[in-house]
Scaffold this motif. Structure first.
Motif, PDB file in Angstrom:
ATOM      1  N   GLU A 153      -6.282   8.146  -2.752  1.00 45.73           N
ATOM      2  CA  GLU A 153      -7.447   7.264  -2.740  1.00 45.73           C
ATOM      3  C   GLU A 153      -7.535   6.445  -4.014  1.00 45.73           C
ATOM      4  O   GLU A 153      -7.903   5.268  -3.984  1.00 45.73           O
ATOM      5  CB  GLU A 153      -8.720   8.085  -2.539  1.00 45.73           C
ATOM      6  CG  GLU A 153      -8.855   8.626  -1.120  1.00 45.73           C
ATOM      7  CD  GLU A 153     -10.126   9.418  -0.919  1.00 45.73           C
ATOM      8  OE1 GLU A 153     -10.866   9.631  -1.910  1.00 45.73           O
ATOM      9  OE2 GLU A 153     -10.410   9.818   0.221  1.00 45.73           O
TER      10      GLU A 153
ATOM     11  N   LYS B 176      -5.029   3.727  -3.693  1.00 39.58           N
ATOM     12  CA  LYS B 176      -5.495   2.718  -2.738  1.00 39.58           C
ATOM     13  C   LYS B 176      -6.562   1.829  -3.366  1.00 39.58           C
ATOM     14  O   LYS B 176      -6.599   0.615  -3.128  1.00 39.58           O
ATOM     15  CB  LYS B 176      -6.040   3.403  -1.481  1.00 39.58           C
ATOM     16  CG  LYS B 176      -6.545   2.407  -0.430  1.00 39.58           C
ATOM     17  CD  LYS B 176      -7.112   3.111   0.787  1.00 39.58           C
ATOM     18  CE  LYS B 176      -6.030   3.641   1.683  1.00 39.58           C
ATOM     19  NZ  LYS B 176      -6.567   4.128   2.981  1.00 39.58           N
TER      20      LYS B 176
ATOM     21  N   GLY C 127      -3.165   3.554   5.894  1.00 38.72           N
ATOM     22  CA  GLY C 127      -2.661   4.324   4.769  1.00 38.72           C
ATOM     23  C   GLY C 127      -3.357   5.663   4.634  1.00 38.72           C
ATOM     24  O   GLY C 127      -4.148   6.076   5.479  1.00 38.72           O
TER      25      GLY C 127
ATOM     26  N   LEU D 142       0.821  -1.211   0.000  1.00 42.20           N
ATOM     27  CA  LEU D 142       0.000   0.000   0.000  1.00 42.20           C
ATOM     28  C   LEU D 142       0.854   1.260   0.000  1.00 42.20           C
ATOM     29  O   LEU D 142       0.588   2.207  -0.743  1.00 42.20           O
ATOM     30  CB  LEU D 142      -0.944  -0.017   1.210  1.00 42.20           C
ATOM     31  CG  LEU D 142      -1.892   1.168   1.360  1.00 42.20           C
ATOM     32  CD1 LEU D 142      -2.778   1.303   0.129  1.00 42.20           C
ATOM     33  CD2 LEU D 142      -2.740   1.016   2.619  1.00 42.20           C
TER      34      LEU D 142
ATOM     35  N   GLN E 207       1.083   4.218  -2.971  1.00 39.63           N
ATOM     36  CA  GLN E 207       0.700   5.613  -2.728  1.00 39.63           C
ATOM     37  C   GLN E 207       1.871   6.583  -2.778  1.00 39.63           C
ATOM     38  O   GLN E 207       1.687   7.784  -2.591  1.00 39.63           O
ATOM     39  CB  GLN E 207      -0.008   5.721  -1.371  1.00 39.63           C
ATOM     40  CG  GLN E 207      -1.352   5.005  -1.343  1.00 39.63           C
ATOM     41  CD  GLN E 207      -2.104   5.221  -0.052  1.00 39.63           C
ATOM     42  OE1 GLN E 207      -1.512   5.326   1.021  1.00 39.63           O
ATOM     43  NE2 GLN E 207      -3.418   5.294  -0.125  1.00 39.63           N
TER      44      GLN E 207
END
Length: 462
Positions: A119, A122, A210, A105, A109
């Motif tokens: 977002e 993700k 995250g 993750l 990002q």
């Protein structure tokens, strides 16, 4: 080279060489052992009554015959099964062993300049229903093939991930070692080991962490629910457009939402990772809202939610990776009463679940050694689960949940020859795994002489 070959055009000469190589390859295959007969053994067919002393014949990857009066054919490799017991190969219904899918993750990002970008990054990791485990299983992975030493011949390969993780596949733990054929460039060796794909869409309602949404547990649950709502909207938009496209904007194609359509249509079960009673009820509520066909995986308190499971016509894949005392705790440190109760309850849950009639199987993800799969199932037997129910959970009931009972799970003529031969009753601590067959081929398991129930793998095949 003959004069006739010299006079051939170049293309025809190449084809002649390839044809000769193929013929040689097929001849080599024909010489490999294709038939085995285990004679005079106790045979636990699972689908019927055990045979006190009989013979099972394996030929060309399938069970050719099984019975008390079955005669061993002359061309079969004979194995004296006196004093031994034959079972269907065990099925581990939840194991990521050999599944080559990387998830990171933080790495995904990196470089995100806004919350919106974080977002979106993700989403690529938490909404992955299109991921097929069958496409990411390394069938030569040692951690997969070593499961055979514990009697496991098939596993439900599950995609690792967060929230909507992808679709599982039922695969055999080894690939048949066929002789190479010159010129056979597209032989689907890996495909031979895939018994069924997909089996289920796997979902885990958990905290993500995250940057961006979702981060908390409630956010994760909301994200999964919204994903099913979005998939429903996508379905309706496509239906409306297909019925009368004039004057309507074409619905955008979204691979993730497309991959969720079979689940919404009830054609693909949805496996929710849920251990505690409240988690199970939460998952069943979501399944009811979207008319999904639910499977609960983990299920440590599944017996406490038996009424809800039965009402939902749900199945359970119970984890044999029982909770244990944390190694981080000092020897004299106190534990929370909740954790103590959970540990004491875990191995009793399968027996209680069996009494309710809810179908269940076992999963071995997280176990330290292959032998722990049977060892921990034996612990459930000691704590109230009947031997017959335990064997069915390891074989035929597992195959039914995976949608492969027509191919695996019992010793019947025509089924895939995934077979194990033990020195005695499966759940006896002194029992050893003697022979393992996967797809009709004898697996060369590690030749140790330690009891299978204590981590050893017994006398291997040839």
């Amino acid at each position: 080279m003959t004069n006739a070959t010299r006079q051939m055009p170049k293309a025809q000469a190449v084809l002649a060489v390839v044809a000769a190589a193929l013929a040689f390859g097929f001849a080599a295959r024909a010489e490999a052992p294709r038939a085995y007969a285990v004679k005079g053994a106790r045979i636990v067919t699972v689908s019927g009554a055990p045979i006190a002393s009989g013979t099972i014949i394996i030929r060309n990857g399938l069970i050719d015959a099984v019975g008390a009066d079955t005669a061993a054919p002359a061309d079969a490799v004979a194995i004296d099964g006196t004093g031994m017991t034959v079972y269907p190969g065990l099925i581990d219904m939840g194991n990521p062993a050999g599944t080559d899918i990387q998830l990171n993750l933080q790495q995904a990002q990196q470089g995100a300049r806004t919350t919106d970008e974080a977002e979106r990054a993700k989403r690529t990791l938490v909404l992955r229903p299109q991921i097929l485990a069958a496409e990411h299983v390394r069938l030569d992975a040692p951690e997969l093939s070593r499961l055979a030493a514990g009697g496991v011949t098939s596993v439900l390969a599950t995609p690792p991930g967060i929230l909507v993780k992808g679709q599982s596949a039922l695969v055999n733990v080894t690939t048949p070692d066929f002789e190479p054929i010159v010129g056979s460039l597209v032989e689907p060796r890996a495909g031979i080991s895939v018994v069924r794909s997909p089996v289920a869409l796997h979902v885990e309602l958990q905290r993500v962490g995250g940057d961006g949404f979702p981060a908390a547990l409630l956010g994760g649950i909301a994200f999964v629910r919204q994903s099913f709502l979005d998939a429903q909207h996508q379905q309706l938009a496509q239906q409306r457009y297909q019925k009368s496209p004039a004057g309507l904007a074409r619905p955008p194609f979204d691979l993730a939402l497309e991959a969720m359509q079979p689940a919404l249509a009830g054609r693909l079960p949805v496996a929710f990772e849920a251990g505690l009673q409240r988690e199970i009820v939460r998952a069943l509520d979501m399944a009811k809202e979207f008319k999904l066909s639910p499977i609960v995986t983990g299920g440590i308190e599944a017996d406490l939610a038996a009424a809800e499971l039965k009402a939902a016509n749900a199945k359970v894949i119970f984890s044999l990776n029982y909770p244990a005392r944390s190694r981080a705790l000092a020897p004299d440190a106190d534990e929370a009463a909740r954790e103590l109760r959970l540990r004491a309850h875990a191995s009793k849950a399968p027996g209680e679940l069996a009494k309710t009639g809810v179908p269940f199987a076992f999963a071995g993800a997280g176990l330290a050694a292959p032998a722990d799969f049977v060892k921990n199932a034996a612990r459930a037997v000691r704590d109230g689960l009947s031997v017959d129910a335990a064997i069915r959970a390891l074989t035929l009931d597992a195959a039914k949940i995976a949608g492969a009972a027509d191919r695996l799970g019992s010793l019947e003529k025509g089924k895939i020859a995934n077979v194990i031969v033990t020195s005695g009753d499966l759940f006896n601590e002194a029992t050893r795994i003697r022979y393992v067959f996967v797809d009709g081929r004898m697996v060369n398991i590690d030749a140790t002489d330690a009891p299978a129930g204590r981590g050893g793998r017994g006398r291997g095949g040839q």
